[in-house]
Enzyme design. Structure first.
Site, mmCIF file in Angstrom:
data_model
loop_
_atom_site.group_PDB
_atom_site.id
_atom_site.type_symbol
_atom_site.label_atom_id
_atom_site.label_comp_id
_atom_site.label_asym_id
_atom_site.label_seq_id
_atom_site.Cartn_x
_atom_site.Cartn_y
_atom_site.Cartn_z
ATOM 1 N N PHE A 30 -8.545 18.312 -24.979
ATOM 2 C CA PHE A 30 -8.758 17.181 -25.728
ATOM 3 C C PHE A 30 -10.481 17.199 -24.793
ATOM 4 O O PHE A 30 -10.069 18.661 -23.962
ATOM 5 C CB PHE A 30 -8.241 15.950 -24.810
ATOM 6 N N ASP A 31 -11.046 16.155 -24.793
ATOM 7 C CA ASP A 31 -12.360 16.508 -24.085
ATOM 8 C C ASP A 31 -12.484 16.390 -23.201
ATOM 9 O O ASP A 31 -12.573 17.529 -22.533
ATOM 10 C CB ASP A 31 -13.633 15.673 -25.310
ATOM 11 N N ASP A 90 0.290 18.227 -21.800
ATOM 12 C CA ASP A 90 -1.000 16.922 -21.538
ATOM 13 C C ASP A 90 0.458 15.654 -22.561
ATOM 14 O O ASP A 90 -0.117 15.730 -23.934
ATOM 15 C CB ASP A 90 -2.270 17.527 -21.886
ATOM 16 N N LYS A 121 -1.798 5.714 -23.825
ATOM 17 C CA LYS A 121 -1.059 6.159 -24.681
ATOM 18 C C LYS A 121 0.028 5.274 -25.016
ATOM 19 O O LYS A 121 0.814 4.277 -24.833
ATOM 20 C CB LYS A 121 -1.581 7.209 -25.525
ATOM 21 N N HIS A 174 -21.219 12.085 -26.613
ATOM 22 C CA HIS A 174 -20.637 11.720 -27.583
ATOM 23 C C HIS A 174 -20.414 10.147 -27.128
ATOM 24 O O HIS A 174 -19.984 9.181 -27.118
ATOM 25 C CB HIS A 174 -19.063 11.971 -28.138
ATOM 26 N N ALA A 206 0.229 12.442 -23.566
ATOM 27 C CA ALA A 206 -0.534 11.588 -23.500
ATOM 28 C C ALA A 206 0.236 10.429 -25.028
ATOM 29 O O ALA A 206 0.678 9.698 -24.747
ATOM 30 C CB ALA A 206 -1.719 11.315 -24.274
ATOM 31 N N TYR A 236 1.078 -1.196 0.037
ATOM 32 C CA TYR A 236 0.090 -0.350 -0.181
ATOM 33 C C TYR A 236 1.052 1.304 0.243
ATOM 34 O O TYR A 236 0.806 2.136 -0.564
ATOM 35 C CB TYR A 236 -0.703 -0.011 1.593
HETATM 36 N N1 F0G Z 1 -5.281 14.053 -23.026
HETATM 37 C C1 F0G Z 1 -5.031 13.851 -24.156
HETATM 38 C C2 F0G Z 1 -4.281 14.366 -25.419
HETATM 39 C C3 F0G Z 1 -6.054 12.490 -24.909
HETATM 40 O O1 F0G Z 1 -5.780 11.858 -25.581
HETATM 41 C C4 F0G Z 1 -6.401 11.246 -23.262
HETATM 42 C C5 F0G Z 1 -7.398 10.469 -24.432
HETATM 43 C C6 F0G Z 1 -6.499 12.364 -22.386
HETATM 44 C C7 F0G Z 1 -5.574 13.635 -22.369
HETATM 45 C C8 F0G Z 1 -7.592 11.344 -21.853
HETATM 46 O O2 F0G Z 1 -6.751 9.947 -20.406
HETATM 47 O O3 F0G Z 1 -8.595 8.699 -21.615
HETATM 48 O O4 F0G Z 1 -6.530 8.148 -19.401
HETATM 49 O O5 F0G Z 1 -8.071 9.425 -19.130
HETATM 50 N N2 F0G Z 1 -8.146 10.442 -25.212
HETATM 51 C C9 F0G Z 1 -8.756 9.269 -25.848
HETATM 52 C C10 F0G Z 1 -8.384 8.771 -26.724
HETATM 53 C C11 F0G Z 1 -9.516 8.482 -24.202
HETATM 54 O O6 F0G Z 1 -9.639 7.841 -27.281
HETATM 55 O O7 F0G Z 1 -8.059 9.580 -27.469
HETATM 56 P P1 F0G Z 1 -7.637 9.507 -20.212
#
Ligand code: F0G
Length: 458
Positions: free
Chosen positions: A124-125, A214, A257, A449, A216, A72
């Site tokens: 990102f969304d 960000d 990713k 979406h 990813a 833990y």
């Molecule tokens: N930032 C970017 C640029 C992303 O593409 C994503 C996720 C996230 C943050 C959020 O990360 O999914 O680990 O919580 N993108 C996925 C996609 C879902 O399909 O592009 P997460």
């Protein structure tokens, strides 16, 4: 004869996938209210919905899973992960989270307040969602070139420094930080140049602001810098990563990713005050400081994944496969965001289904047609994903309307790429018959979406 390019790995384990008939797909999609997120994955032949958590781990990663420390507090696997992150980014402070959006939630709980403005390139969304749900504003300062899908420029993900400076002038006191998404997913997996990262840093310093990445798909961004930006061709991916992150104060990461794992995320920063502030939210939201939402074994696999994916051969294999599919689409004349990005092909749905009105979401309709054609699942990154304006509640039609076809890491072969391309060609060849899109039957207020219910108009 020159030897052709081939993958830098071989396959040790396989997972069967199943084809279906058009009749079956019609039934399944209707049951899913025409939202491909609602389909069972067993109903999908080739899944291009996302490259997030869908890649194949290596034998080294699976071996690391067995050595995970599930304590833990103080888990060895956490320290292995922290050391790897420090080597790649230079950041001393690490907070693990269960995925990228959780990292955003924890960090933004500390930094974003009602009425704030958070400028950057395209958010990102989930990033936008975490800003807007706090009644703050995400300000997209991406270069205008990104909107013109047919323009071949090497770094279409860049921040427009003039737009950013205007925003810094306008709302200076209300800007907690600048966020740069590398690569810029929403604009088509498009990279941000080192020169641009440096430019943002200079502006941030001038206005006394912090910069977060960000991250990813940071490794793919580094690949594009190496292959497209003069002066970097002889540097290693790891050297390029160190320089990229030297222009940031911290990062949020979706490890699903470029971390090459199925689940995970983290926050990393060079500042103790950010670590202390975010830590306060990590414990109640995610978990204790040395696991924060991750299993020990998952942190162990992530440490290996980050190391593997910051090697040139791995990235070259991946991006060459995306380019292979893009070349096929070139043969068929199918328009997509050019030049092709790192993790996906973004089909220009507005151009393909040019008779479908914006209000009927052409990208969604194209995704439906592709699934019905061959069981290939893509994801709309366009007017539906853009959600409504939080103030006016109007749909936002000012961006691009894409059907994104993600390529999972180390998962499909070039034969699968051939199937995707042929399916797209078949839909493209009958595009003139498609005059209508979809109507929304039900939608959520934010990130609609994922759960939207649709009706197909004909
Ligand atoms: N930032 C970017 C640029 C992303 O593409 C994503 C996720 C996230 C943050 C959020 O990360 O999914 O680990 O919580 N993108 C996925 C996609 C879902 O399909 O592009 P997460």
């Amino acid at each position: 004869m020159e030897l052709p390019f081939a993958e830098s790995w071989k396959i040790k384990m396989v997972e069967p996938i199943r084809k279906s008939t058009r009749e079956e797909r019609e039934k399944w999609l209707k049951e899913a209210d025409y939202n491909v997120f609602m389909l069972k994955s067993d109903y999908v032949y080739i899944d291009c919905l996302t490259d997030s958590g869908t890649g194949a781990m290596s034998d080294r990663q699976w071996a690391a899973m067995m050595t995970g420390d599930e304590s833990y507090a103080g888990a060895r696997s956490f320290y292995e992960l922290k050391d790897t992150i420090k080597k790649i980014t230079g950041f001393d402070y690490v907070l693990p989270t269960h995925q990228g959006r959780a990292a955003e939630n924890v960090l933004f709980s500390h930094l974003v307040k009602e009425g704030d403005y958070v400028p950057g390139n395209s958010h990102f969304d989930t990033t936008k969602g975490h800003i807007e749900s706090r009644k703050a504003f995400a300000v997209d300062c991406t270069v205008d070139e990104a909107k013109n899908t047919q323009l071949e420029v090497p770094f279409k993900g860049n921040v427009d420094l003039k737009k950013l400076e205007a925003e810094l002038e306008r709302h200076c006191d209300k800007i907690p930080f600048i966020i740069i998404t590398i690569t810029n997913n929403t604009a088509g997996g498009q990279p941000v140049s080192m020169e641009n990262l440096r430019g943002v840093r200079e502006l941030a310093d001038k206005y006394g602001k912090r910069v977060f990445f960000d991250s990813a798909r940071f490794a793919e961004n580094a690949y594009f810098i190496k292959t497209r930006e003069p002066g970097y061709e002889h540097k290693t991916i790891k050297e390029i990563c160190r320089e990229m992150f030297s222009y940031a104060d911290g990062m949020t990461m979706s490890s699903k990713k470029d971390g090459l794992v199925n689940m995970g995320g983290f926050i990393a920063t060079k500042w103790e005050d950010i670590y202390e502030g975010a830590k306060f939210f990590l414990i109640p939201f995610e978990g204790f400081l040395t696991y924060g939402g991750m299993n020990g074994r998952d942190m162990a696999a992530l440490a290996v994944g980050l190391d593997e994916n910051t090697e040139f051969d791995m990235l070259q294999t991946r991006i060459k496969q995306v380019e292979y599919l893009a070349k096929k689409l070139d043969e068929y004349g199918i328009p997509y965001q050019r030049p092709v990005g790192g993790h996906a092909i973004f089909i220009d749905a507005d151009k393909v289904l040019n008779q479908v009105p914006k209000e009927e979401f052409p990208g969604v309709r194209l995704g439906i047609e592709l699934y019905l054609e061959a069981g290939v699942r893509g994801c709309e990154i366009g007017y539906l994903l853009a959600d409504r304006d939080p103030v006016t509640r109007e749909n936002r039609f000012d961006g691009n309307d894409f059907l994104r076809l993600c390529i999972c890491r180390r998962t499909y072969t070039d034969n699968h790429m051939n199937v995707i391309a042929a399916a797209l060609k078949n839909v493209y060849d009958r595009r003139h018959e498609i005059k209508h899109g979809v109507k929304i039957k039900w939608e959520a207020e934010l990130m609609r979406h994922f759960t939207v219910k649709l009706e197909v108009l004909d």
